[in-house]
Design an enzyme around this catalytic site. Structure first.
Site, mmCIF file in Angstrom:
data_model
loop_
_atom_site.group_PDB
_atom_site.id
_atom_site.type_symbol
_atom_site.label_atom_id
_atom_site.label_comp_id
_atom_site.label_asym_id
_atom_site.label_seq_id
_atom_site.Cartn_x
_atom_site.Cartn_y
_atom_site.Cartn_z
ATOM 1 N N TYR A 1 4.861 1.510 2.753
ATOM 2 C CA TYR A 1 4.415 0.260 2.157
ATOM 3 C C TYR A 1 5.465 -0.816 2.484
ATOM 4 O O TYR A 1 6.669 -0.570 2.344
ATOM 5 C CB TYR A 1 4.283 0.450 0.641
ATOM 6 C CG TYR A 1 3.982 -0.819 -0.095
ATOM 7 C CD1 TYR A 1 2.792 -1.496 0.108
ATOM 8 C CD2 TYR A 1 4.905 -1.365 -0.985
ATOM 9 C CE1 TYR A 1 2.521 -2.680 -0.556
ATOM 10 C CE2 TYR A 1 4.630 -2.542 -1.655
ATOM 11 C CZ TYR A 1 3.441 -3.197 -1.429
ATOM 12 O OH TYR A 1 3.181 -4.368 -2.090
ATOM 13 N N ASP B 1 5.673 8.936 -3.196
ATOM 14 C CA ASP B 1 4.823 7.800 -3.545
ATOM 15 C C ASP B 1 3.377 8.288 -3.392
ATOM 16 O O ASP B 1 2.884 8.473 -2.282
ATOM 17 C CB ASP B 1 5.123 6.621 -2.617
ATOM 18 C CG ASP B 1 4.296 5.371 -2.962
ATOM 19 O OD1 ASP B 1 3.241 5.520 -3.614
ATOM 20 O OD2 ASP B 1 4.696 4.266 -2.554
HETATM 21 C C1 LIG Z 1 1.159 -1.433 -3.797
HETATM 22 C C2 LIG Z 1 2.057 -0.319 -3.412
HETATM 23 C C3 LIG Z 1 3.369 -0.252 -3.906
HETATM 24 C C4 LIG Z 1 3.965 -1.324 -4.782
HETATM 25 O O1 LIG Z 1 3.347 -1.415 -6.030
HETATM 26 P P1 LIG Z 1 3.170 -2.789 -6.850
HETATM 27 O O2 LIG Z 1 2.415 -2.357 -8.045
HETATM 28 O O3 LIG Z 1 2.450 -3.746 -5.966
HETATM 29 O O4 LIG Z 1 4.560 -3.281 -7.159
HETATM 30 C C5 LIG Z 1 4.134 0.848 -3.532
HETATM 31 N N1 LIG Z 1 3.653 1.808 -2.714
HETATM 32 C C6 LIG Z 1 2.411 1.764 -2.220
HETATM 33 C C7 LIG Z 1 1.933 2.859 -1.340
HETATM 34 C C8 LIG Z 1 1.577 0.698 -2.540
HETATM 35 O O5 LIG Z 1 0.333 0.650 -2.016
#
Ligand SMILES: *Cc1c(COP(=O)(O)O)cnc(C)c1O
Length: 386
Positions: free
Chosen positions: A103, A175
């Site tokens: 990301y 993540d």
């Molecule tokens: C959107 C996203 C983030 C960040 O999250 P926010 O809620 O926008 O701060 C991190 N990792 C991935 C894979 C994302 O799609």
């Protein structure tokens, strides 16, 4: 009732939440308060000040822990706030090994914020997890893995990465935003920490920004909770309520996202104007076997290029869709198209971006839960105009 043995859908609706003890309200109240009355200093009902703990947020944390099959969860005011707390477990001189398709915001935080604090990041191809071993040294403390990755839908074998993490005594953080807990549960595969941007599938309605960290380790939870309260990226009760509400249909929504994703991916693949289609459900996707092993289905994210990786053609498509909207973000009920190179991933230097496959002609679709035929028709008419 403890829902440890319940099915996933039952957990979405019931786990972690309970009727309000004072009124019987079946839905978790929004405790819109910053502080809580104490009988004498330190004697209270478990809540003192709402940065540290709020009852609406506590129920959401219970629900999130249950969905990932874990004991502990913490909610943050954004996904980035959650990632920030994980990196703050480290000290200057420590090193992190992470993927080369991340990301954009994660890459920006690692390279532009935490490099300044003396933390070193290695961005590597993790398709073969053994590659990780080449970068491990005495300073390595954390493996940060995004799988499926954003926007290339690359897969990393979580169980195999966990073996490597254990061998070298590294923390393994996943993540899990793209898969959501409905499709992938990294704790069971050996991860120490699961991170979510709850802004995406968990919230599910594009009406809230939130992050979460989930772990089964009490020691880690304690350290993260200390950072959470000390640094203060904690969400308010209204946002906590919205994510609790979103979670109640997570299992239904993700099923529909997957069905529509499958239909759109196949349609694109057979279209004469389309170049490459990235969707882990295809047998020729290089992460297909891993996806089959560690995910319940292939998700609602599909990236693709138009023939010749043509930037102008990609722009034409992105501005010609009518049911899809051109916007950042993903995981909501409505379908979105995003141009990573100029939008979500613009903070990654062009050379790095192209190396990871994020060419200027790449488009990323977040397939919503509208009627499949309407989405297919929309994609078809936009491709006709390209
Ligand atoms: C959107 C996203 C983030 C960040 O999250 P926010 O809620 O926008 O701060 C991190 N990792 C991935 C894979 C994302 O799609």
């Amino acid at each position: 009732m403890d829902h440890k043995k319940s099915g996933f859908g039952t957990k979405c609706i019931h786990a972690g939440v309970f009727p309000d003890p004072t009124t019987g309200a079946i839905m978790t109240p929004i405790y819109q308060t910053s502080t809580f009355v104490q009988e004498y200093p330190g004697k209270h009902k478990g809540y003192a000040y709402a940065r540290g703990k709020n009852p609406t947020r506590s129920q959401l944390e219970g629900a999130l822990a249950a969905l990932e099959g874990a004991e502990h969860a913490l909610c943050f005011s954004s996904g980035m706030g959650a990632i920030d707390a994980v990196i703050k477990l480290l000290r200057p001189g420590d090193e992190v090994i992470t993927g080369n398709d991340l990301y954009g915001g994660s890459y920006r935080m690692f390279s532009k914020v935490f490099e300044n604090y003396g933390i070193k990041f290695h961005y590597i191809d993790m398709h073969d997890v053994n590659h990780i071993n080449e970068y491990v040294n005495d300073n390595t403390k954390l493996l940060w893995i995004e799988t499926p990755s954003n926007p290339m839908l690359k897969m990393v074998d979580i169980a195999a990465a966990s073996e490597i993490a254990k061998k070298h005594n590294l923390l393994l953080a996943i993540d899990n935003t793209f898969a959501s807990p409905a499709l992938q549960n990294p704790i069971a595969l050996g991860a120490d920490i699961v991170m979510h941007s709850a802004t995406k599938y968990l919230g599910g309605h594009s009406d809230v920004v939130m992050g979460a960290l989930i772990t089964n380790r009490a020691d880690l939870h304690e350290k993260l909770a200390f950072i959470h309260n000390s640094c203060g990226a904690t969400p308010g009760p209204m946002d906590s309520f919205l994510v609790l509400r979103g979670i109640k249909t997570l299992h239904l929504r993700v099923k529909a996202h997957c069905e529509n994703g499958r239909a759109i991916a196949h349609f694109l693949k057979n279209h004469p104007k389309v170049g490459r289609v990235y969707w882990p459900g295809f047998e020729d996707h290089d992460g297909h076997a891993i996806a089959k092993k560690q995910m319940k289905d292939f998700g609602g994210m599909v990236s693709f290029t138009l023939k010749g990786d043509d930037f102008e053609a990609a722009m034409k498509f992105a501005t010609s869709v009518r049911v899809f909207s051109l916007a950042e973000s993903l995981g909501g009920v409505e379908s979105l198209v995003n141009h990573p190179a100029s939008m979500t991933h613009a903070s990654i230097p062009a050379e790095e971006r192209r190396k990871a496959g994020v060419v200027d002609g790449l488009l990323r679709l977040s397939i919503g839960v509208e009627d499949t035929q309407d989405l297919l028709d929309d994609v078809a008419q936009a491709l006709d105009l390209v």
